[in-house]
Design an enzyme around this catalytic site. Structure first.
Site, PDB file in Angstrom:
ATOM      1  N   LYS A  52      40.649  34.493  46.734  1.00 41.77           N
ATOM      2  CA  LYS A  52      40.619  35.004  45.371  1.00 41.77           C
ATOM      3  C   LYS A  52      42.022  35.427  44.926  1.00 41.77           C
ATOM      4  O   LYS A  52      42.399  35.222  43.764  1.00 41.77           O
ATOM      5  CB  LYS A  52      39.620  36.158  45.268  1.00 41.77           C
ATOM      6  CG  LYS A  52      38.172  35.685  45.370  1.00 41.77           C
ATOM      7  CD  LYS A  52      37.184  36.811  45.642  1.00 41.77           C
ATOM      8  CE  LYS A  52      35.792  36.251  45.856  1.00 41.77           C
ATOM      9  NZ  LYS A  52      34.798  37.267  46.235  1.00 41.77           N
ATOM     10  N   GLN A  96      33.735  43.416  47.482  1.00 40.12           N
ATOM     11  CA  GLN A  96      33.372  42.288  48.331  1.00 40.12           C
ATOM     12  C   GLN A  96      32.171  42.633  49.203  1.00 40.12           C
ATOM     13  O   GLN A  96      32.159  43.636  49.894  1.00 40.12           O
ATOM     14  CB  GLN A  96      34.566  41.880  49.206  1.00 40.12           C
ATOM     15  CG  GLN A  96      34.301  40.665  50.080  1.00 40.12           C
ATOM     16  CD  GLN A  96      34.066  39.409  49.266  1.00 40.12           C
ATOM     17  OE1 GLN A  96      34.778  39.129  48.310  1.00 40.12           O
ATOM     18  NE2 GLN A  96      33.055  38.640  49.651  1.00 40.12           N
ATOM     19  N   ASP A 119      31.873  39.904  38.789  1.00 39.94           N
ATOM     20  CA  ASP A 119      30.990  39.184  39.708  1.00 39.94           C
ATOM     21  C   ASP A 119      29.656  38.848  39.047  1.00 39.94           C
ATOM     22  O   ASP A 119      28.908  37.999  39.524  1.00 39.94           O
ATOM     23  CB  ASP A 119      30.727  40.025  40.969  1.00 39.94           C
ATOM     24  CG  ASP A 119      31.521  39.541  42.178  1.00 39.94           C
ATOM     25  OD1 ASP A 119      31.923  38.360  42.199  1.00 39.94           O
ATOM     26  OD2 ASP A 119      31.728  40.339  43.110  1.00 39.94           O
TER      27      ASP A 119
END
Length: 290
Positions: A52, A96, A119
């Site tokens: 990322k 995460q 997200d």
């Protein structure tokens, strides 16, 4: 059979994003800023976050990785999320997953402000997505739909069978595939589904997202189907420097000859998940959703 190249497709999209960011900066604006919270030292999570960060560099974004040890308390993690929610310099951020067992993942997801939830996991974004309202779409499902569009794979009126009902892939993908403009007829299968192979053999588009390596075999696939493999399980492989290889949910060698289109693992859905996160971050920076 045509291979669906998620790596090449994502590279094209990242180049488009980078060009747009360059114009924003040239006009006096600032680069979008994505932050990531990484708890512990899980190998998969380390790799995902590193990828990322690389994608942010390719898109001209700023990125920040905030690390906490695996023994961080839930209260400490929620306090950090509150700080990022209030930080006007951060356009969007992710936590995460997975998190250590002592932390309530759902509480963490709900603590992220919806307008920074790039997200697309917050219940507000999930609900707006189900209703077809502007929102941050869940990254993996959005990437899958983008791949289907990029390869001009027909979806209108076609049978789409999704194996897996997770909150991250199965459920939000079902919502996206039913939206106007996509117009697929969707069936979601799971561990309690009876006669699974009979159902999957009727699929024009078959999505495997259950996390079981090689689960989908040739006898489960309709000739000429499009197969999307979301699985990324690490399996031991002594021949690799890393000591493992990524294995999808589809028995690729056996299934590929029956397909019109199929995604590889790696290089299929994974890169599109990351580029969808980049798209959400850009939209957050430009306040295109909230």
């Amino acid at each position: 059979m045509q291979l669906i190249d998620g790596k090449a497709t994502s590279a094209e999209i990242k180049a488009d994003i980078a060009a747009r960011v360059a114009r924003i900066i040239a006009e006096g604006g600032r680069a979008p800023h994505l932050a990531a919270i990484l708890v512990g030292h899980d190998g998969g999570s380390e790799t995902y976050v590193a990828n990322k960060v690389k994608a942010c560099e390719a898109c001209g974004f700023r990125s920040t990785v905030i690390r906490r040890e695996a023994d961080v308390t839930q209260a400490e993690l929620l306090s950090l999320i509150d700080t990022l929610n209030a930080d006007t310099d951060v356009d969007g951020f992710i936590v995460q997953l997975p998190l250590p067992a002592h932390i309530d993942e759902q509480a963490v997801i709900e603590a992220v402000r919806p307008d920074k939830d790039v997200d697309g996991f917050h219940p507000v974004n999930v609900g707006r997505q189900a209703l077809g309202l502007p929102c941050f779409h869940s990254a993996t499902p959005a990437g899958i739909v983008e791949l289907l569009r990029h390869y001009d794979i027909p979806t209108r009126g076609r049978s789409c069978v999704i194996i897996g009902r997770s909150n991250i892939v199965g459920k939000p993908l079902a919502a996206l595939m039913m939206q106007r403009g996509v117009d697929a007829t969707v069936t979601v299968c799971h561990s309690a589904t009876e006669g699974l192979a009979d159902i999957t053999r009727r699929a024009d588009i078959l999505v495997a997202a259950l996390g079981r390596p090689g689960f989908v075999t040739a006898d489960m696939v309709k000739p000429g189907a499009t197969v999307i493999d979301v699985g990324t399980t690490r399996v031991p492989d002594a021949s690799r420097k890393s000591g493992f290889r990524l294995c999808g949910d589809v028995d690729f060698e056996a299934v590929a000859p029956k397909c019109s289109y199929i995604t590889p693992v790696p290089g299929g859905v994974g890169p599109m998940t990351i580029v969808s996160l980049m798209q959400n971050t850009l939209r957050a920076a430009l306040h295109e959703v909230y």
